[in-house]
Design a protein around this motif. Structure first.
Motif, mmCIF file in Angstrom:
data_model
loop_
_atom_site.group_PDB
_atom_site.id
_atom_site.type_symbol
_atom_site.label_atom_id
_atom_site.label_comp_id
_atom_site.label_asym_id
_atom_site.label_seq_id
_atom_site.Cartn_x
_atom_site.Cartn_y
_atom_site.Cartn_z
ATOM 1 N N ALA A 139 32.842 45.141 49.371
ATOM 2 C CA ALA A 139 33.982 46.074 49.338
ATOM 3 C C ALA A 139 33.724 47.268 50.249
ATOM 4 O O ALA A 139 32.581 47.547 50.631
ATOM 5 C CB ALA A 139 34.229 46.553 47.904
ATOM 6 N N TYR A 197 38.639 45.297 48.514
ATOM 7 C CA TYR A 197 37.601 44.263 48.485
ATOM 8 C C TYR A 197 37.651 43.458 49.772
ATOM 9 O O TYR A 197 38.727 43.021 50.207
ATOM 10 C CB TYR A 197 37.801 43.330 47.284
ATOM 11 C CG TYR A 197 37.264 43.882 45.989
ATOM 12 C CD1 TYR A 197 35.890 43.866 45.720
ATOM 13 C CD2 TYR A 197 38.117 44.430 45.030
ATOM 14 C CE1 TYR A 197 35.383 44.375 44.531
ATOM 15 C CE2 TYR A 197 37.626 44.944 43.840
ATOM 16 C CZ TYR A 197 36.258 44.918 43.600
ATOM 17 O OH TYR A 197 35.761 45.425 42.422
ATOM 18 N N ARG A 207 31.385 42.115 38.770
ATOM 19 C CA ARG A 207 32.533 41.383 39.312
ATOM 20 C C ARG A 207 32.144 39.900 39.333
ATOM 21 O O ARG A 207 31.700 39.373 40.354
ATOM 22 C CB ARG A 207 32.890 41.863 40.723
ATOM 23 C CG ARG A 207 34.280 41.366 41.161
ATOM 24 C CD ARG A 207 34.469 41.503 42.653
ATOM 25 N NE ARG A 207 35.840 41.234 43.054
ATOM 26 C CZ ARG A 207 36.184 40.731 44.236
ATOM 27 N NH1 ARG A 207 35.248 40.424 45.134
ATOM 28 N NH2 ARG A 207 37.450 40.518 44.529
#
Length: 531
Positions: A448, A483, A523
């Motif tokens: 990101a 992202y 994530r």
């Protein structure tokens, strides 16, 4: 002109040199002007003394030569004549020979080490041409200084235009050579006094036009040159060559027409290409977005974008004071955070960065080595968390808001884009054909990007995403986040983005590239490639 940005929803030298370094050059020049004025004053004082002495002797000589014998019959006059010729004229000679330039030349020599080089001047010219193309500015608009939002209007002389055209000429850029030589000629035709003459301008202009295939116009301009200077050797040779080529061309066309091999049709004028062999396939869309043109969200997609208060799932630090989050784009999802960095924090980051700012580098996709590139024109510095509490605090803020681990992220990069500064379309993440892009870091790919805007920009300087048509305009104190990778780890190619050239003003940004390692539980991976 385009209105560059708004608060919600529409929302980075060669001289893209640093504003702080350019400011230093202004003060250097101011110091030199003061030194020059001191020198002029010293010379004027010296000349005033010489003038007074000359006036006195002129009057004395006029009287003496009316009756030389009678004048010299006075013993004091005879003595003073001997004294003047033996002593005073020697003193005058010393005064005339006295070099008043020492202080000025010494100062100039010291300051010269900070002067721009020929390469810098060429870079500044290229920056101006880059702005001209990107924002579709005509030469007269630039020459008259009629740019959007300018406070200090600055005009260009015919000589300035000529020098810009000459730099384009040395780069074999005949398109811009023509534009700027034509502007120089226009200003000369309007009566502007200049050190550059029409003959020289016409010589460059006619050749640039010839190189672009317009032989008739080149001949016309060369004939105009010969009207001014009939003995111009190169122009006389060029006229013969142009006339021969045009005659040959007309004969070939007549022969084809007579043989019926060509229908009589009006030929469309030749179109000029601003660039040849341009390596950037999305150039037009990129420049359109920089001008505030191009793709717009449909009302339906626009209706899905919101502004909200955000605490990242009741994060302890933002539970009572959530941040202002605004959706800038839906796919890829780009969000902006308002009032996310304070004035004092911006000032601290800039002060830490200024002494170490260097020409920005990119990661070589093959070797992974950092190197400079013509398509990234800015200066940057890296700040570590341990060197100042403000940097550590900023890093922690990014972690709290994104929920991503900063331990494996790259250091905070601070970048300054001066006028003409840009970063052409690029990916932040390493593609499959670049397996070693971040190998030496050992932290995986760039998952990101977080980008702080630390200044407003008067005109230009947007961050644009050509593949999808998104344009994000700089607003001081805000940050944008997106992202680069899908949850699966695959690269999101729609995040290809660029920093548009700064047209007027100065742009400061800082960014954090966040890597994959350490995000496994923050994530989790997706089940499909684009999830």
């Amino acid at each position: 002109f385009v209105v560059f940005g708004s608060y919600c929803g529409t929302c980075i030298f060669n001289t893209a040199d640093l504003n702080c370094q350019m400011t230093d050059l202004l003060y250097t020049e101011k110091d030199l002007v003061t030194s020059l004025k001191d020198y002029v004053q010293a010379e004027e004082s010296k000349l005033e003394k010489i003038k007074k002495w000359a006036d006195k002797l002129d009057s004395l000589s006029a009287t003496a030569t009316q009756d030389p014998e009678g004048f010299l019959g006075h013993p004091v006059n005879a003595f003073k004549l001997m004294k003047r010729l033996n002593t005073e004229w020697a003193e005058l000679e010393s005064l005339v020979l006295k070099d008043m330039t020492d202080v000025f030349i010494s100062n100039l020599t010291i300051q010269r080490q900070y002067f721009p080089t020929n390469e810098d001047q060429t870079g500044a010219a290229k920056a101006l041409l880059r702005l001209q193309d990107t924002y579709q500015l005509d030469t007269n608009t630039i020459s008259t200084g009629n740019l959007p939002g300018v406070t200090y209007r600055s005009t260009m002389t015919a000589e300035d235009c000529f020098e810009l055209g000459k730099i384009a000429y040395t780069e074999a850029d005949y398109y811009h050579t023509e534009l700027w030589m034509a502007q120089a000629l226009k200003q000369l035709d309007e009566g502007e006094e200049s050190a550059v003459d029409k003959v020289t301008v016409l010589d460059y202009l006619s050749y640039a036009i010839y190189q672009q295939g317009e032989m008739e116009r080149a001949l016309e301009l060369t004939n105009r040159l010969l009207e001014i200077d009939p003995d111009h050797q190169r122009a006389n040779s060029n006229v013969k060559y142009f006339e021969y080529q045009l005659k040959k061309q007309h004969q070939e066309e007549s022969e084809k027409a007579m043989k019926g091999q060509e229908k009589r049709e009006k030929r469309a004028p030749k179109t000029k290409r601003k660039r040849t062999n341009d390596p950037l396939p999305e150039r037009n869309r990129y420049e359109q977005l920089c001008r505030g043109e191009g793709v717009k969200l449909t009302p339906r997609r626009q209706s899905r974008l919101f502004c909200r208060y955000f605490d990242n799932g009741r994060s302890p630090r933002y539970l009572l004071g959530p941040v202002k989050q605004e959706d800038e784009w839906d796919s890829p999802r780009i969000v902006r955070y308002h009032d996310i960095i304070s004035e004092s924090e911006i000032a601290t980051v800039k002060e830490l960065a200024k002494p170490r700012l260097r020409r920005a580098t990119i990661s070589n996709p093959v070797t992974g080595v950092l190197e400079t590139a013509h398509y990234r024109i800015s200066k940057s510095a890296w700040l570590t968390a341990y060197e100042h509490p403000v940097v550590a605090k900023i890093n922690q803020r990014i972690e709290d808001i994104t929920g991503l681990n900063m331990d494996t992220a790259e250091e905070l990069q601070v970048a300054n884009y001066g006028v003409g500064g840009q970063y052409e379309p690029h990916f932040d993440f390493g593609r499959k054909d670049e397996p070693d892009a971040f190998k030496e870091l050992g932290t995986g790919n760039r998952i990101a990007t977080w980008l702080f805007y630390m200044s407003n920009v008067t005109a230009g300087g947007a961050t644009v995403f050509p593949d999808v048509g998104a344009a994000v305009w700089p607003i001081k104190g805000t940050a944008v986040f997106w992202y680069n990778l899908f949850a699966s780890g695959e690269g999101d190619y729609s995040t290809r983005h660029a920093a548009c050239p700064v047209l007027v003003g100065n742009k400061w940004v800082s960014n954090k590239w966040i890597h994959e390692r350490g995000q496994e539980f923050r994530r989790p991976c997706g089940l499909t490639e684009v999830e």
